[in-house]
Design a protein around this motif. Structure first.
Motif, mmCIF file in Angstrom:
data_model
loop_
_atom_site.group_PDB
_atom_site.id
_atom_site.type_symbol
_atom_site.label_atom_id
_atom_site.label_comp_id
_atom_site.label_asym_id
_atom_site.label_seq_id
_atom_site.Cartn_x
_atom_site.Cartn_y
_atom_site.Cartn_z
ATOM 1 N N PHE A 18 7.683 7.535 -1.885
ATOM 2 C CA PHE A 18 6.865 7.245 -0.699
ATOM 3 C C PHE A 18 5.518 6.674 -1.092
ATOM 4 O O PHE A 18 5.024 5.717 -0.481
ATOM 5 N N VAL A 19 4.885 7.230 -2.142
ATOM 6 C CA VAL A 19 3.579 6.741 -2.574
ATOM 7 C C VAL A 19 3.699 5.320 -3.122
ATOM 8 O O VAL A 19 2.847 4.464 -2.855
ATOM 9 N N THR A 20 4.755 5.035 -3.862
ATOM 10 C CA THR A 20 4.975 3.680 -4.383
ATOM 11 C C THR A 20 5.116 2.689 -3.234
ATOM 12 O O THR A 20 4.523 1.590 -3.245
ATOM 13 N N ASN A 21 5.912 3.047 -2.231
ATOM 14 C CA ASN A 21 6.086 2.163 -1.064
ATOM 15 C C ASN A 21 4.776 1.962 -0.315
ATOM 16 O O ASN A 21 4.452 0.854 0.151
ATOM 17 N N ASP A 22 3.999 3.046 -0.204
ATOM 18 C CA ASP A 22 2.730 2.960 0.518
ATOM 19 C C ASP A 22 1.772 2.023 -0.185
ATOM 20 O O ASP A 22 1.083 1.209 0.454
ATOM 21 N N ARG A 23 1.753 2.115 -1.523
ATOM 22 C CA ARG A 23 0.867 1.234 -2.280
ATOM 23 C C ARG A 23 1.308 -0.216 -2.187
ATOM 24 O O ARG A 23 0.509 -1.131 -2.382
ATOM 25 N N ALA A 24 2.559 -0.420 -1.872
ATOM 26 C CA ALA A 24 3.066 -1.787 -1.662
ATOM 27 C C ALA A 24 2.805 -2.266 -0.240
ATOM 28 O O ALA A 24 3.138 -3.411 0.110
ATOM 29 N N GLY A 25 2.223 -1.421 0.590
ATOM 30 C CA GLY A 25 1.858 -1.810 1.943
ATOM 31 C C GLY A 25 2.963 -1.684 2.952
ATOM 32 O O GLY A 25 2.819 -2.119 4.114
ATOM 33 N N ILE A 26 4.069 -1.095 2.587
ATOM 34 C CA ILE A 26 5.226 -1.022 3.482
ATOM 35 C C ILE A 26 4.904 -0.229 4.743
ATOM 36 O O ILE A 26 5.312 -0.607 5.855
#
Length: 273
Positions: A255-263
């Motif tokens: 979830f944190v990886t996706n969030d940092r990608a702006g998803i």
């Protein structure tokens, strides 16, 4: 090298050892030589088998020599099994062999333990058979001498030879050396099984120790809290009927990886594009 040959090689190491006149120079082969039955074999015998030196030091030592050679070669526990029990008194050795079913009166072979009798028919001397031919049995004995025939208190370790028909040969303990291989195999299988069980326990512990995060609180890693809160605010993440999120470390990282990608910053109205 066979197990019997391992024993014989150990016995041969001590050829030339002389008993001592006092409790000095016990480890030296020739120093302080005398006729008082002081030897390092008494020390080793007591150390290996938990006996008292005050009782056995200074006593006839042919049987202690045999017991110690077995313990040197294979360890005290295995020596006990092979001999049916350690012995410093020859009649006890005969009894041990009979109790474990390895006593015989003919057909010696290398690796056997030989027993001799006195004029009364009682076991009085012992040694280790290192070879046999059609006429003679060849031995390594402690507390004997190079003189022909049985010398039951001769003071040294040496090789001897006797006619197979020699009247003072009482019999032999036919040592079951195959049992060493069986014990080692069982021990190896046991150790392998223990290792497998330990690995399974470790894996179970890993699974049981995985942290489950149900709420955005101090138990959740600080680096994950903003992302999870954002997802909850946007309605992207909801708990169960009790409000528990049930998140693992792996899910937090995703979830944190996706969030940092702006998803999770994109607008989504609930319909597909």
């Amino acid at each position: 090298m066979t197990r019997a040959n391992e024993l014989i090689a150990e016995a041969e190491k001590w050829i030339g050892y002389l008993e001592k006149k006092s409790n000095r120079n016990l480890n030296d082969f020739t120093a302080n030589a005398g006729s008082n039955n002081y030897t390092r074999f008494a020390v080793d015998y007591c150390d290996y088998f938990g006996e008292k030196k005050s009782v056995f030091q200074g006593q006839p030592w042919c049987a202690m020599f045999v017991s110690v050679v077995f313990a040197n070669a294979f360890g005290a526990e295995t020596a006990e099994k092979l001999l049916g029990g350690h012995y410093a008194y020859c009649p006890y050795g005969v009894n041990h062999f009979k109790e474990i079913g390895v006593w015989k009166t003919e057909n010696p072979k290398s690796g056997d333990v030989i027993m001799f009798r006195n004029s009364s028919g009682v076991a009085c001397h012992t040694g280790i058979v290192y070879a046999v031919d059609s006429n003679k049995v060849y031995t390594i004995e402690g507390n004997t001498s190079s003189a022909s025939g049985v010398v039951a208190n001769g003071g040294c370790v040496t090789k001897k030879a006797y006619s197979l028909s020699y009247s003072r040969i009482m019999g032999y303990g036919e040592i079951n050396y195959n049992s060493i291989e069986e014990d080692e195999l069982m021990s190896k299988e046991y150790e392998e099984l223990k290792a497998e069980i330990s690995a399974l326990r470790t894996e179970v512990a890993k699974q049981n120790s995985k942290m489950i995060y149900n709420y955005v609180d101090n138990n959740m890693p600080e680096w994950a809290r903003p992302t999870i809160q954002k997802m909850m605010d946007k309605g992207l993440l909801q708990g169960d009927e009790n409000g528990c999120l049930g998140l693992t470390d792996e899910l937090l990282r995703v979830f944190v990886t996706n969030d940092r990608a702006g998803i999770y910053d994109r607008h989504w109205d609930g319909t597909s594009e």
